[in-house]
Motif scaffolding. Structure first.
Motif, PDB file in Angstrom:
ATOM      1  N   SER A 148       0.838  -1.203   0.000  1.00 18.59           N
ATOM      2  CA  SER A 148       0.000   0.000   0.000  1.00 18.59           C
ATOM      3  C   SER A 148       0.878   1.259   0.000  1.00 18.59           C
ATOM      4  O   SER A 148       0.640   2.193  -0.776  1.00 18.59           O
ATOM      5  N   ARG A 149       1.900   1.271   0.828  1.00 18.01           N
ATOM      6  CA  ARG A 149       2.804   2.431   0.887  1.00 18.01           C
ATOM      7  C   ARG A 149       3.578   2.594  -0.420  1.00 18.01           C
ATOM      8  O   ARG A 149       3.790   3.707  -0.897  1.00 18.01           O
ATOM      9  N   ARG A 151       2.625   1.634  -3.430  1.00 16.48           N
ATOM     10  CA  ARG A 151       1.706   2.121  -4.470  1.00 16.48           C
ATOM     11  C   ARG A 151       1.511   3.630  -4.353  1.00 16.48           C
ATOM     12  O   ARG A 151       1.538   4.347  -5.357  1.00 16.48           O
ATOM     13  N   LYS A 152       1.313   4.130  -3.126  1.00 16.33           N
ATOM     14  CA  LYS A 152       1.141   5.578  -2.914  1.00 16.33           C
ATOM     15  C   LYS A 152       2.399   6.326  -3.335  1.00 16.33           C
ATOM     16  O   LYS A 152       2.324   7.366  -3.986  1.00 16.33           O
ATOM     17  N   SER A 153       3.538   5.783  -2.983  1.00 19.59           N
ATOM     18  CA  SER A 153       4.807   6.411  -3.336  1.00 19.59           C
ATOM     19  C   SER A 153       4.989   6.455  -4.857  1.00 19.59           C
ATOM     20  O   SER A 153       5.394   7.478  -5.412  1.00 19.59           O
ATOM     21  N   LEU A 155       2.624   6.319  -7.182  1.00 22.26           N
ATOM     22  CA  LEU A 155       1.635   7.228  -7.764  1.00 22.26           C
ATOM     23  C   LEU A 155       2.117   8.666  -7.641  1.00 22.26           C
ATOM     24  O   LEU A 155       2.050   9.442  -8.602  1.00 22.26           O
ATOM     25  N   ASN A 156       2.636   9.017  -6.487  1.00 26.33           N
ATOM     26  CA  ASN A 156       3.165  10.360  -6.262  1.00 26.33           C
ATOM     27  C   ASN A 156       4.356  10.637  -7.178  1.00 26.33           C
ATOM     28  O   ASN A 156       4.473  11.719  -7.759  1.00 26.33           O
ATOM     29  N   LYS A 159       3.040  11.031 -10.853  1.00 25.35           N
ATOM     30  CA  LYS A 159       2.289  12.273 -11.071  1.00 25.35           C
ATOM     31  C   LYS A 159       3.138  13.518 -10.912  1.00 25.35           C
ATOM     32  O   LYS A 159       3.005  14.472 -11.666  1.00 25.35           O
TER      33      LYS A 159
END
Length: 162
Positions: A148-149, A151-153, A155-156, A159
């Motif tokens: 989960s962490r 994936r967030k990293s 994505l950031n 983007k």
């Protein structure tokens, strides 16, 4: 393991192992092909050493990961970046949006730690989380939190380039 068993194993796992290697090679097809070949040579050479302590897919992914990471470490030690090469890479022709996004994703993945890179590349291959956890020696709950962490990293990073 007979030759026929090995051929079945190769056809079942080679595409996933190839994509895993492609992720480690940041899209370098020749390098990924080399690592794929090396993985299955090692599988064949050590086929009688497989004890069945883990599933066969966990064993194969672990071999592939070790080969990729081992070569990356060797390459990092040998690489000397020259200014001319940097200048040439900057002036390359632009790629289409999808290709650019994939390139960004591989670039962001390459910035992850070795273990996080392994986790996300295996996740992208739809390898079951139980198999990933067993391959890297993590509890399933810990793996889910890490993914989960990551994936967030990613994505950031994709983007915003961070």
């Amino acid at each position: 393991m007979t030759e026929q068993d090995f051929n079945q194993l190769y056809h079942a796992y080679a595409p996933k192992v190839h994509r895993l290697c492609l992720g480690y090679s940041s899209g370098d097809l020749d390098l990924a092909n080399e690592w794929l070949q090396e993985t299955f040579i090692k599988v064949w050479n050590h086929r009688n050493a497989f004890r069945g302590d883990s599933s066969i897919d966990t064993w194969i992914y672990r071999i592939a990961t070790n080969i990729c990471l081992g070569d990356i470490r060797k390459i990092k030690k040998q690489v000397i970046v020259k200014e001319e090469l940097l200048t040439e890479s900057i002036t390359e022709e632009p790629v289409n949006d999808e290709g650019e996004t994939i390139e960004k994703m591989y670039s962001c993945i390459s910035q992850l730690s070795e273990q996080n890179r392994t986790l996300i590349l295996m996740e992208l291959e739809n390898i079951p989380q139980e198999t990933i956890a067993a391959s890297v020696g993590l509890a399933h709950g810990t793996l889910r939190t890490r993914l989960s962490r990551i994936r967030k990293s990613l994505l950031n990073c994709i983007k915003h380039g961070i």
